[in-house]
Motif scaffolding. Sequence first.
Motif, PDB file in Angstrom:
ATOM      1  N   VAL A   8     -19.187  -2.548  19.210  1.00  8.54           N
ATOM      2  CA  VAL A   8     -18.158  -1.533  19.330  1.00  8.54           C
ATOM      3  C   VAL A   8     -16.904  -2.011  18.603  1.00  8.54           C
ATOM      4  O   VAL A   8     -16.623  -3.215  18.539  1.00  8.54           O
ATOM      5  N   VAL A   9     -16.162  -1.070  17.998  1.00  5.11           N
ATOM      6  CA  VAL A   9     -14.922  -1.410  17.291  1.00  5.11           C
ATOM      7  C   VAL A   9     -13.861  -1.788  18.332  1.00  5.11           C
ATOM      8  O   VAL A   9     -13.610  -1.038  19.286  1.00  5.11           O
ATOM      9  N   VAL A  10     -13.220  -2.974  18.125  1.00  6.70           N
ATOM     10  CA  VAL A  10     -12.201  -3.432  19.080  1.00  6.70           C
ATOM     11  C   VAL A  10     -10.828  -3.611  18.428  1.00  6.70           C
ATOM     12  O   VAL A  10      -9.828  -3.799  19.132  1.00  6.70           O
ATOM     13  N   GLU A  11     -10.780  -3.553  17.092  1.00  8.15           N
ATOM     14  CA  GLU A  11      -9.487  -3.710  16.417  1.00  8.15           C
ATOM     15  C   GLU A  11      -9.565  -3.061  15.046  1.00  8.15           C
ATOM     16  O   GLU A  11     -10.573  -3.202  14.333  1.00  8.15           O
ATOM     17  N   VAL A  12      -8.527  -2.332  14.658  1.00 12.79           N
ATOM     18  CA  VAL A  12      -8.477  -1.667  13.346  1.00 12.79           C
ATOM     19  C   VAL A  12      -7.167  -2.027  12.663  1.00 12.79           C
ATOM     20  O   VAL A  12      -6.092  -1.873  13.246  1.00 12.79           O
ATOM     21  N   LYS A  13      -7.261  -2.534  11.421  1.00 11.86           N
ATOM     22  CA  LYS A  13      -6.087  -2.823  10.602  1.00 11.86           C
ATOM     23  C   LYS A  13      -6.330  -2.242   9.210  1.00 11.86           C
ATOM     24  O   LYS A  13      -6.918  -2.899   8.353  1.00 11.86           O
ATOM     25  N   GLY A  14      -5.903  -1.006   8.983  1.00 10.84           N
ATOM     26  CA  GLY A  14      -6.122  -0.359   7.685  1.00 10.84           C
ATOM     27  C   GLY A  14      -7.596  -0.159   7.421  1.00 10.84           C
ATOM     28  O   GLY A  14      -8.329   0.418   8.247  1.00 10.84           O
ATOM     29  N   PHE A  15      -8.056  -0.675   6.289  1.00 10.88           N
ATOM     30  CA  PHE A  15      -9.469  -0.533   5.923  1.00 10.88           C
ATOM     31  C   PHE A  15     -10.336  -1.589   6.588  1.00 10.88           C
ATOM     32  O   PHE A  15     -11.560  -1.528   6.491  1.00 10.88           O
ATOM     33  N   GLN A  16      -9.718  -2.579   7.202  1.00 15.56           N
ATOM     34  CA  GLN A  16     -10.482  -3.637   7.850  1.00 15.56           C
ATOM     35  C   GLN A  16     -10.433  -3.469   9.366  1.00 15.56           C
ATOM     36  O   GLN A  16      -9.439  -2.996   9.921  1.00 15.56           O
ATOM     37  N   CYS A  17     -11.506  -3.863  10.028  1.00 16.74           N
ATOM     38  CA  CYS A  17     -11.538  -3.792  11.489  1.00 16.74           C
ATOM     39  C   CYS A  17     -12.445  -4.877  12.040  1.00 16.74           C
ATOM     40  O   CYS A  17     -13.192  -5.522  11.287  1.00 16.74           O
ATOM     41  N   LYS A  18     -12.369  -5.074  13.351  1.00 19.87           N
ATOM     42  CA  LYS A  18     -13.197  -6.054  14.027  1.00 19.87           C
ATOM     43  C   LYS A  18     -14.167  -5.324  14.948  1.00 19.87           C
ATOM     44  O   LYS A  18     -13.813  -4.346  15.595  1.00 19.87           O
ATOM     45  N   ILE A  19     -15.392  -5.863  14.975  1.00 24.16           N
ATOM     46  CA  ILE A  19     -16.440  -5.289  15.831  1.00 24.16           C
ATOM     47  C   ILE A  19     -16.929  -6.374  16.768  1.00 24.16           C
ATOM     48  O   ILE A  19     -17.322  -7.471  16.328  1.00 24.16           O
ATOM     49  N   ALA A  20     -16.871  -6.089  18.059  1.00 27.17           N
ATOM     50  CA  ALA A  20     -17.421  -7.012  19.058  1.00 27.17           C
ATOM     51  C   ALA A  20     -18.859  -6.602  19.348  1.00 27.17           C
ATOM     52  O   ALA A  20     -19.137  -5.438  19.665  1.00 27.17           O
ATOM     53  N   THR A  21     -19.769  -7.543  19.181  1.00 18.72           N
ATOM     54  CA  THR A  21     -21.185  -7.224  19.380  1.00 18.72           C
ATOM     55  C   THR A  21     -21.531  -7.240  20.861  1.00 18.72           C
ATOM     56  O   THR A  21     -20.901  -7.939  21.668  1.00 18.72           O
ATOM     57  N   PHE A  22     -22.551  -6.478  21.230  1.00 22.17           N
ATOM     58  CA  PHE A  22     -23.025  -6.451  22.601  1.00 22.17           C
ATOM     59  C   PHE A  22     -23.726  -7.771  22.934  1.00 22.17           C
ATOM     60  O   PHE A  22     -24.146  -8.521  22.051  1.00 22.17           O
TER      61      PHE A  22
END
Length: 615
Positions: A8-22
């Motif tokens: 699931v997406v946990v952080e968005v910074k412009g075109f880049q984001c962070k995804i935390a895996t299950f």
Amino acid sequence: MNNLEIGVVVEVKGFQCKIATFDNTNHATFIQNGELIKNVSVNSFILISQGFVKIVARIISESIWDNQSNVKDYNLDRRFKKNTIKRILDVQTIGYLKQGKFNSGASFLPMIGNICSIPSSEDINRIYINNYSNDFNEITVELGESLVEQNAIKLPVNLFFASHIGIFGNTGSGKSNTLHKLYYELFSEAKLVNLRNKSEFLVLDFNGEYIQDDSFGVLLNDKEIYNLNSKRRSQKKFPIKDDIFFDDEMLSILFSATQQTQKPFLSRVIKGKKKYNTGMESLSTWTAYLIKRILTNEVNQTDVKNRLIACIESNIPDSSVLLEKLKTVIFHKNKFAFPFPKGNWIFFDGNWTEEKTTSIDLNELQNTISSSELNIFEEFVYRCELQLISDILYESIVPDHIAPLIRRIHSRINDIENYVSIVDVLPEQKFLQIVSFKNLNHNSKKILSLLISKMYFDKHKKKRKKTEKSFHLIIDEAHNILSNQSSREQDSWKDYRLELFEEIIKEGRKFSFFITLSSQRPADISSTILSQVHNFFLHKLVNERDLQIIDNSISTMDKISKSMLPVLAQGVCIISGTAVSMPITVNIDFIENEKIRPQSDTINLANIWRQASKE
């Protein structure tokens, strides 16, 4: 099949984001509905669901979060505990999938809470291939698997084969296997029922790699193989149309004619051939005319007479006896005369009579020439020598300027005669022709490649409709004929050769004429030709000049793909060009059957050195 959700997406910074895996999604592979799925990693694609749109992102790095510690620096004595860490994927948005089609750009951006999943095989192909469709009517060929996703890559027939293709890589990198696999899969596609009726394929094989009976998966009965030789008569010669070979521009290139004197001479030869027709009847009449013209001249032209006699003797079998009387004719009292019978000489003045014809056996000589069975090449040589004598007779040339050309014609025509047959109309040809240049000398390779390319390109330019037929010219080891740095040939030859192929690659698409090039050295190929190639298959390249020309010629290659070129493994290539939305690194399937694959395998020295001698 639904995509496997992994985070699931946990952080968005412009075109880049962070995804935390299950939890429990950090395995190398998963099994879903009986299918083995590879987990995502750096450089893989990941899909971010947002309503009816799937945002496509590429993983650029991975990291972890420790749920029980906010300390950023990890000391050696601190241990991670079970269920206290999360795998974090740093991704960058590159486009989106909507209504089954991939669109590049950032029209949609991820939102916190969006579910992320592993793309399916069809999704991967949609992302890589422009206008890719999994519709039943869409015909594709499968070459291998993508290196990162290990996903079968399917190339649409329309996008790739209706384009100019370039296959480049160092020796031993897998070029020949890629070229062969590309067309092997095309010819094996059962849905293309009219391929053999609507298209022609011609392979210029410089090293004889594709001349085995089952090459390209096509039976020997369905293809034509020309194993040509310039040193001895080939068993099967390649047919070239008369009007292509006997063209003054082509002949001046083939025989290295100088622009000011020798090229106009060849133009006069061709003009006379067209005006008075071919055949020995025409040449016998011309020979008789020249004899009469020399003998009735009030100027002593004994040298011209002797040159004509030597010309007839060297070209016309069984003519020596009939020329004996003509040899005895001498210049006497400002006229040519036949000195027999004694005291009653026959003088050749302006009025030609039957007595003069009989005195030198002219009718018998003319009949002998007419009945001589010279082939079209021997006839051309004889015509050139007669033209030289005619020009000398009318004092329109200096013989020493043309003599070197005549010697080159004699030398090269003997080679050309071994592997080319001249025809008025091309015979009905099979859909696949393979022409082996392995046993041709360097000069013959360039001559024949020019003749073949010009003949078929001119033929397709005259077509009324694009839908009639397509032609696909496949040139292996293309640097042999497309180099702009050759120091062994005249500038006129090089200019004509490059202009022809540049015209083909720039204008060929309009006439359904497509080229596939394969070469070890892209830097040796004309930059104009290289810039017009639509789709590239790039194997390992290490030379700095090759890498630089690729950098300048291919706008669709990103920095990461370019940096991979020097370290690609054997059989791995990067596909880039107009048919793909981004470069694909593919492991091309190797054809195990030795009877089908190209004869380009590296010798196994250990095996042959340890074999016991039979002696």
